[in-house]
Design a protein around this motif. Structure first.
Motif, mmCIF file in Angstrom:
data_model
loop_
_atom_site.group_PDB
_atom_site.id
_atom_site.type_symbol
_atom_site.label_atom_id
_atom_site.label_comp_id
_atom_site.label_asym_id
_atom_site.label_seq_id
_atom_site.Cartn_x
_atom_site.Cartn_y
_atom_site.Cartn_z
ATOM 1 N N MET A 1 66.801 44.379 25.169
ATOM 2 C CA MET A 1 65.995 45.579 25.211
ATOM 3 C C MET A 1 66.177 46.399 23.935
ATOM 4 O O MET A 1 66.245 47.616 23.975
ATOM 5 C CB MET A 1 66.355 46.400 26.434
ATOM 6 C CG MET A 1 66.093 45.752 27.776
ATOM 7 S SD MET A 1 64.422 45.272 28.189
ATOM 8 C CE MET A 1 63.421 46.553 27.571
ATOM 9 N N ASP A 2 66.237 45.716 22.832
ATOM 10 C CA ASP A 2 66.423 46.386 21.544
ATOM 11 C C ASP A 2 65.351 47.425 21.266
ATOM 12 O O ASP A 2 65.627 48.449 20.652
ATOM 13 C CB ASP A 2 66.440 45.358 20.410
ATOM 14 C CG ASP A 2 67.677 44.479 20.444
ATOM 15 O OD1 ASP A 2 68.669 44.877 21.082
ATOM 16 O OD2 ASP A 2 67.638 43.390 19.847
ATOM 17 N N ALA A 28 61.864 44.585 32.553
ATOM 18 C CA ALA A 28 61.654 43.512 31.580
ATOM 19 C C ALA A 28 61.990 42.142 32.184
ATOM 20 O O ALA A 28 61.286 41.157 31.935
ATOM 21 C CB ALA A 28 62.501 43.760 30.333
ATOM 22 N N GLY A 29 63.026 42.086 33.004
ATOM 23 C CA GLY A 29 63.413 40.827 33.628
ATOM 24 C C GLY A 29 62.433 40.359 34.690
ATOM 25 O O GLY A 29 62.150 39.166 34.811
ATOM 26 N N GLN A 30 61.915 41.293 35.475
ATOM 27 C CA GLN A 30 60.954 40.954 36.529
ATOM 28 C C GLN A 30 59.585 40.600 35.972
ATOM 29 O O GLN A 30 58.846 39.823 36.575
ATOM 30 C CB GLN A 30 60.789 42.139 37.496
ATOM 31 C CG GLN A 30 61.964 42.358 38.401
ATOM 32 C CD GLN A 30 62.120 41.260 39.428
ATOM 33 O OE1 GLN A 30 61.187 40.902 40.137
ATOM 34 N NE2 GLN A 30 63.308 40.693 39.500
ATOM 35 N N PHE A 31 59.256 41.184 34.823
ATOM 36 C CA PHE A 31 57.919 41.012 34.247
ATOM 37 C C PHE A 31 58.042 40.620 32.775
ATOM 38 O O PHE A 31 57.679 41.392 31.879
ATOM 39 C CB PHE A 31 57.111 42.311 34.409
ATOM 40 C CG PHE A 31 56.947 42.717 35.837
ATOM 41 C CD1 PHE A 31 55.954 42.149 36.631
ATOM 42 C CD2 PHE A 31 57.808 43.642 36.419
ATOM 43 C CE1 PHE A 31 55.819 42.510 37.967
ATOM 44 C CE2 PHE A 31 57.675 44.004 37.750
ATOM 45 C CZ PHE A 31 56.673 43.429 38.528
ATOM 46 N N PRO A 32 58.539 39.410 32.515
ATOM 47 C CA PRO A 32 58.780 39.003 31.118
ATOM 48 C C PRO A 32 57.505 38.866 30.289
ATOM 49 O O PRO A 32 57.588 38.862 29.048
ATOM 50 C CB PRO A 32 59.497 37.658 31.265
ATOM 51 C CG PRO A 32 59.112 37.156 32.615
ATOM 52 C CD PRO A 32 58.915 38.378 33.470
ATOM 53 N N PHE A 45 55.455 49.680 29.015
ATOM 54 C CA PHE A 45 55.157 48.261 29.163
ATOM 55 C C PHE A 45 53.649 48.098 29.209
ATOM 56 O O PHE A 45 52.960 48.830 29.928
ATOM 57 C CB PHE A 45 55.788 47.703 30.443
ATOM 58 C CG PHE A 45 57.288 47.590 30.369
ATOM 59 C CD1 PHE A 45 57.888 46.415 29.918
ATOM 60 C CD2 PHE A 45 58.090 48.648 30.749
ATOM 61 C CE1 PHE A 45 59.271 46.310 29.847
ATOM 62 C CE2 PHE A 45 59.477 48.552 30.678
ATOM 63 C CZ PHE A 45 60.064 47.370 30.224
ATOM 64 N N THR A 46 53.147 47.124 28.448
ATOM 65 C CA THR A 46 51.715 46.842 28.407
ATOM 66 C C THR A 46 51.477 45.361 28.701
ATOM 67 O O THR A 46 52.394 44.539 28.617
ATOM 68 C CB THR A 46 51.102 47.194 27.032
ATOM 69 O OG1 THR A 46 51.719 46.387 26.016
ATOM 70 C CG2 THR A 46 51.279 48.661 26.706
#
Length: 122
Positions: A1-2, A28-32, A45-46
């Motif tokens: 998550m930089d 981020a992990g659930q929706f890569p 998130f887009t």
């Protein structure tokens, strides 16, 4: 998550910072397939260039901004979870549990509803 490191490091309270990191990492992990980026100085998130969800840290809570139409669709669920809300966002107090099942439904709804959306907003 930089991409979110600078934003998260700006959260003064270490417990709040940890919770924000946890929620952003979970998302981020659930929706890569979603693109993580900073928009309007907030973690966003887009999907295919269209807005899905944004997060914003405040003194007493983390705001979740899924768009007005999504807020209307999930208003009862958000209230049942015990979160306070306005027409465009809901708030997870730093001391509240995170209802990840609800957050997942909200994000999935936006991905599905905006699959053919050509612009950033609805």
């Amino acid at each position: 998550m930089d991409v979110f490191a600078k934003y998260v490091s700006g959260i003064d309270n270490p417990d709040h910072r940890l919770k924000a990191e946890e929620i952003l990492s979970w998302t981020a992990g659930q929706f890569p397939n979603l693109e993580a980026q900073i928009k309007w100085n907030k973690p966003t998130f887009t999907d295919h260039g269209t807005y899905i969800i944004m997060f914003a840290a405040a003194k007493n809570h983390l705001s979740i901004l899924p768009e007005k139409e999504t807020m209307e669709h999930f208003a009862d669920d958000i209230a049942q979870a015990g979160y306070s809300a306005s027409s465009r966002l809901f708030r997870i107090r730093w001391t509240d549990p995170v209802h990840y099942d609800l957050l997942k439904k909200i994000i999935e709804f936006n991905i599905k509803e905006k699959a053919e959306n050509p612009g950033f907003w609805r």
